[in-house]
Design a protein around this motif. Structure first.
Motif, PDB file in Angstrom:
ATOM      1  N   HIS A 343       0.846  -1.189   0.000  1.00  0.00           N
ATOM      2  CA  HIS A 343       0.000   0.000   0.000  1.00  0.00           C
ATOM      3  C   HIS A 343       0.888   1.247   0.000  1.00  0.00           C
ATOM      4  N   PRO A 344       0.305   2.413  -0.297  1.00  0.00           N
ATOM      5  CA  PRO A 344       1.115   3.641  -0.267  1.00  0.00           C
ATOM      6  C   PRO A 344       1.787   3.832   1.083  1.00  0.00           C
ATOM      7  N   LEU A 345       3.004   4.356   1.044  1.00  0.00           N
ATOM      8  CA  LEU A 345       3.785   4.525   2.265  1.00  0.00           C
ATOM      9  C   LEU A 345       3.334   5.763   3.033  1.00  0.00           C
ATOM     10  N   SER A 346       3.399   5.674   4.350  1.00  0.00           N
ATOM     11  CA  SER A 346       3.179   6.825   5.214  1.00  0.00           C
ATOM     12  C   SER A 346       4.414   7.720   5.140  1.00  0.00           C
ATOM     13  N   PRO A 347       4.353   8.935   5.705  1.00  0.00           N
ATOM     14  CA  PRO A 347       5.561   9.773   5.724  1.00  0.00           C
ATOM     15  C   PRO A 347       6.762   9.075   6.356  1.00  0.00           C
ATOM     16  N   MET A 348       6.523   8.328   7.452  1.00  0.00           N
ATOM     17  CA  MET A 348       7.623   7.616   8.099  1.00  0.00           C
ATOM     18  C   MET A 348       8.141   6.505   7.186  1.00  0.00           C
ATOM     19  N   GLY A 349       7.218   5.764   6.584  1.00  0.00           N
ATOM     20  CA  GLY A 349       7.626   4.689   5.687  1.00  0.00           C
ATOM     21  C   GLY A 349       8.386   5.225   4.484  1.00  0.00           C
ATOM     22  N   ASP A 350       7.933   6.349   3.942  1.00  0.00           N
ATOM     23  CA  ASP A 350       8.598   6.955   2.793  1.00  0.00           C
ATOM     24  C   ASP A 350      10.000   7.423   3.168  1.00  0.00           C
ATOM     25  N   ALA A 351      10.128   8.040   4.341  1.00  0.00           N
ATOM     26  CA  ALA A 351      11.446   8.512   4.785  1.00  0.00           C
ATOM     27  C   ALA A 351      12.406   7.338   4.968  1.00  0.00           C
ATOM     28  N   CYS A 352      11.903   6.248   5.531  1.00  0.00           N
ATOM     29  CA  CYS A 352      12.748   5.074   5.756  1.00  0.00           C
ATOM     30  C   CYS A 352      13.133   4.416   4.436  1.00  0.00           C
ATOM     31  N   SER A 353      12.182   4.344   3.492  1.00  0.00           N
ATOM     32  CA  SER A 353      12.496   3.716   2.214  1.00  0.00           C
ATOM     33  C   SER A 353      13.549   4.519   1.457  1.00  0.00           C
ATOM     34  N   ARG A 354      13.561   5.834   1.656  1.00  0.00           N
ATOM     35  CA  ARG A 354      14.557   6.691   0.999  1.00  0.00           C
ATOM     36  C   ARG A 354      15.836   6.837   1.820  1.00  0.00           C
ATOM     37  N   MET A 355      15.858   6.241   3.010  1.00  0.00           N
ATOM     38  CA  MET A 355      17.007   6.357   3.917  1.00  0.00           C
ATOM     39  C   MET A 355      17.289   7.811   4.256  1.00  0.00           C
ATOM     40  N   ASP A 356      16.217   8.586   4.382  1.00  0.00           N
ATOM     41  CA  ASP A 356      16.341  10.016   4.667  1.00  0.00           C
ATOM     42  C   ASP A 356      16.347  10.208   6.186  1.00  0.00           C
ATOM     43  N   LEU A 357      17.526  10.190   6.771  1.00  0.00           N
ATOM     44  CA  LEU A 357      17.650  10.268   8.228  1.00  0.00           C
ATOM     45  C   LEU A 357      17.173  11.608   8.761  1.00  0.00           C
ATOM     46  N   THR A 358      17.347  12.656   7.980  1.00  0.00           N
ATOM     47  CA  THR A 358      16.887  13.982   8.419  1.00  0.00           C
ATOM     48  C   THR A 358      15.367  14.009   8.546  1.00  0.00           C
ATOM     49  N   ALA A 359      14.677  13.433   7.566  1.00  0.00           N
ATOM     50  CA  ALA A 359      13.210  13.379   7.622  1.00  0.00           C
ATOM     51  C   ALA A 359      12.737  12.505   8.782  1.00  0.00           C
ATOM     52  N   ILE A 360      13.435  11.392   9.023  1.00  0.00           N
ATOM     53  CA  ILE A 360      13.078  10.529  10.157  1.00  0.00           C
ATOM     54  C   ILE A 360      13.237  11.301  11.459  1.00  0.00           C
ATOM     55  N   HIS A 361      14.302  12.067  11.551  1.00  0.00           N
ATOM     56  CA  HIS A 361      14.546  12.874  12.748  1.00  0.00           C
ATOM     57  C   HIS A 361      13.400  13.850  12.990  1.00  0.00           C
ATOM     58  N   GLN A 362      12.976  14.517  11.929  1.00  0.00           N
ATOM     59  CA  GLN A 362      11.882  15.482  12.070  1.00  0.00           C
ATOM     60  C   GLN A 362      10.595  14.798  12.546  1.00  0.00           C
ATOM     61  N   ILE A 363      10.323  13.622  12.018  1.00  0.00           N
ATOM     62  CA  ILE A 363       9.109  12.888  12.421  1.00  0.00           C
ATOM     63  C   ILE A 363       9.183  12.472  13.880  1.00  0.00           C
ATOM     64  N   LEU A 364      10.340  11.958  14.306  1.00  0.00           N
ATOM     65  CA  LEU A 364      10.478  11.536  15.704  1.00  0.00           C
ATOM     66  C   LEU A 364      10.382  12.725  16.658  1.00  0.00           C
ATOM     67  N   VAL A 365      10.902  13.886  16.247  1.00  0.00           N
ATOM     68  CA  VAL A 365      10.786  15.093  17.083  1.00  0.00           C
ATOM     69  C   VAL A 365       9.323  15.482  17.211  1.00  0.00           C
ATOM     70  N   MET A 366       8.591  15.468  16.103  1.00  0.00           N
ATOM     71  CA  MET A 366       7.184  15.865  16.114  1.00  0.00           C
ATOM     72  C   MET A 366       6.316  14.867  16.882  1.00  0.00           C
ATOM     73  N   THR A 367       6.642  13.584  16.751  1.00  0.00           N
ATOM     74  CA  THR A 367       5.846  12.543  17.432  1.00  0.00           C
ATOM     75  C   THR A 367       6.015  12.614  18.938  1.00  0.00           C
ATOM     76  N   HIS A 368       7.175  13.062  19.388  1.00  0.00           N
ATOM     77  CA  HIS A 368       7.521  13.150  20.807  1.00  0.00           C
ATOM     78  C   HIS A 368       7.288  11.789  21.474  1.00  0.00           C
TER      79      HIS A 368
END
Length: 499
Positions: A343-368
């Motif tokens: 199925h279509p990837l979520s923002p977290m799934g998309d960031a992980c599939s692209r190995m975008d560590l900066t985007a993962i960081h932003q998501i984890l900060v926002m998720t708290h």
């Protein structure tokens, strides 16, 4: 919001008595995803059903047995394929080889924690009645024994033999560093070649053939002398067996150690070398390997080298690092498209599939810490100064994490984790990302697996494992893990509950 945990998730539960709790939740997670992913075939450690493994192996058909030696080994390995098209290797133990299913499952679970690109990793097990089965990644390009002793087109070239020795030494060193220094019956049949032709060490040798049974099935002429005396395998025994594999690589034949040592003492190195190499090797390199084999085969265990010494001796001999293994083996590279999310990837799934560590960081900060909600139950008596200090350490870690000071965040989060009074999957996920940012994927994978242990159905734990596995060049495992994370995330969005 303060992050606390209820009594059921305290650190002692992550040891033996937590095993059943985690396995039950992990199993239900895998089975919940079964309809989409084709069974429990993720790179996470899974309890398979007997029906799944029967279907995968054509009811354990004799046609599916992978065996070259013809020996009547007490345990048989089958080739199989899961519903999601993933190939697996299934080791089927004789009935009641492990009478206690809990002992077998605990031992398998410990081996299943290991993840390394030099291992054919264990991905699951099955306990059903008298059945005891292990499930591992399938290696499609045969064994070292096949390539050395029964080759058809070409013998492995010298540089490939040096690579085999080095990669297996790396695998043994990793296992030793992870607290699993014992390897049972190391021989040329335990070295397997993956789809790229890279050599890997079979995970099956990390478990004995039975709870109290023999650890060696090869000819007694090749077993360590101390095993003949007391029947016990030690780390030094593993070094001895590694020495026999080095002899195989040098000679292209399975030479008894005593005979080889006589040749070594007589300095008949050219007589020992495989004639099929036709002299295409450097005598200086062969002398180094022969010397290492001689050290490994010492009668006194204490005189044999440690695994780190094996690695440091063999590393300088790697002289064709840019030539792919399948080229040196003379085999075609097997291309297999990794599974893609359904199925279509979520923002977290998309960031992980692209190995975008900066985007993962932003998501984890926002998720708290919202995914730690529901586990915030501490009694008044537990609100001690130590607790305040621990939460202060986490707060300092959060500030460093937000400001991308990842080394400081690791130190602060480690202070929080090491106290052990409270367990937060979010802290493990955040420290996992910090390790990735600091180029420590092994440590990142351990933290992500620990987050899964605390919260078995948490998609973020699986996403972080996917990124760490990809960083370790275990791309198929990473793709499988990403797929499972997607399934778990969708399940929660459809109404699944938190931890």
């Amino acid at each position: 919001m303060g992050c606390c945990v209820s009594l059921f998730s305290r650190k002692p539960r992550l040891e033996k008595d937590h095993w059943q709790h985690t396995q039950n939740r992990r199993s239900s997670s895998a089975k919940g995803a079964s309809a989409l992913s084709g069974g429990g075939g993720s790179s996470g450690f899974t309890e398979f059903t007997l029906a799944e493994l029967k279907a995968a192996t054509n009811n354990f058909s004799s046609d599916n047995i992978v065996s070259e030696s013809g020996e009547k080994a007490p345990n048989v390995v089958y080739e199989g394929r899961l519903q999601n098209r993933r190939w697996i290797a299934v080791k089927k133990f004789t009935k009641m080889a492990w009478p206690d299913p809990k002992q077998f499952a605990e031992e398998a679970n410990e081996v299943g924690k290991l993840r390394h690109k030099r291992l054919a990793n264990l991905i699951g097990y099955c306990c059903d009645g008298d059945e005891r089965l292990l499930v591992a990644e399938f290696m499609p390009n045969e064994t070292l024994a096949k390539h050395l002793f029964h080759w058809e087109n070409q013998t492995p070239e010298w540089a490939m033999r040096l690579r085999v020795a080095f990669y297996i030494a790396e695998a043994l060193d990793y296992c030793s560093n992870e607290g699993r220094p014992l390897y049972h019956d190391l021989n040329a049949y335990r070295v397997l070649f993956d789809e790229n032709g890279d050599p890997r060490l079979s995970c099956f040798g990390l478990m004995k053939n039975s709870r109290d049974g023999k650890s060696y099935s090869t000819n007694l002429a090749y077993t360590p002398p101390e095993y003949l005396r007391n029947g016990r395998v030690t780390p030094e025994s593993v070094a001895f067996s590694f020495g026999t594999v080095l002899l195989d690589l040098l000679s292209g034949k399975h030479i008894p150690p005593s005979h080889a040592l006589d040749m070594i003492r007589g300095k008949n190195i050219l007589l020992l070398m495989d004639s099929h190499l036709e002299g295409n090797f450097l005598i200086e390199e062969a002398t180094v390997v022969l010397g290492l084999a001689s050290q490994c085969l010492q009668y006194e265990p204490r005189e044999r080298p440690k695994t780190k010494d094996l690695v440091s001796t063999l590393a300088p001999l790697q002289n064709k690092p840019d030539v792919p293994s399948h080229v040196m083996l003379g085999i075609p590279k097997q291309e297999e498209t990794p599974p893609t999310p359904q199925h279509p990837l979520s923002p977290m799934g998309d960031a992980c599939s692209r190995m975008d560590l900066t985007a993962i960081h932003q998501i984890l900060v926002m998720t708290h810490y919202k995914d730690d909600e529901g586990t915030n139950e501490l009694s008044f008596q537990e609100w001690t100064q130590q607790m305040r200090d621990m939460l202060d350490a986490r707060k300092r870690g959060d500030l460093a994490f937000r400001d991308k000071d990842f080394k400081s965040a690791i130190d602060c989060y480690s202070q929080f984790i090491d106290v052990g009074t409270m367990i937060s999957p979010t802290v493990h996920a955040r420290r996992s990302l910090c390790y990735l940012m600091c180029d420590q994927p092994d440590a990142a994978l351990r933290d992500a697996m620990q987050a899964q242990c605390v919260y078995p159905d948490w998609s973020t734990a699986f996403y972080m494992q996917a990124v760490a596995l990809a960083k370790l060049d275990m791309h198929k495992d990473a793709a499988d893990m990403l797929n499972e994370a997607t399934v778990l995330e969708e399940k929660k969005q459809r109404g699944g509950k938190g931890p």
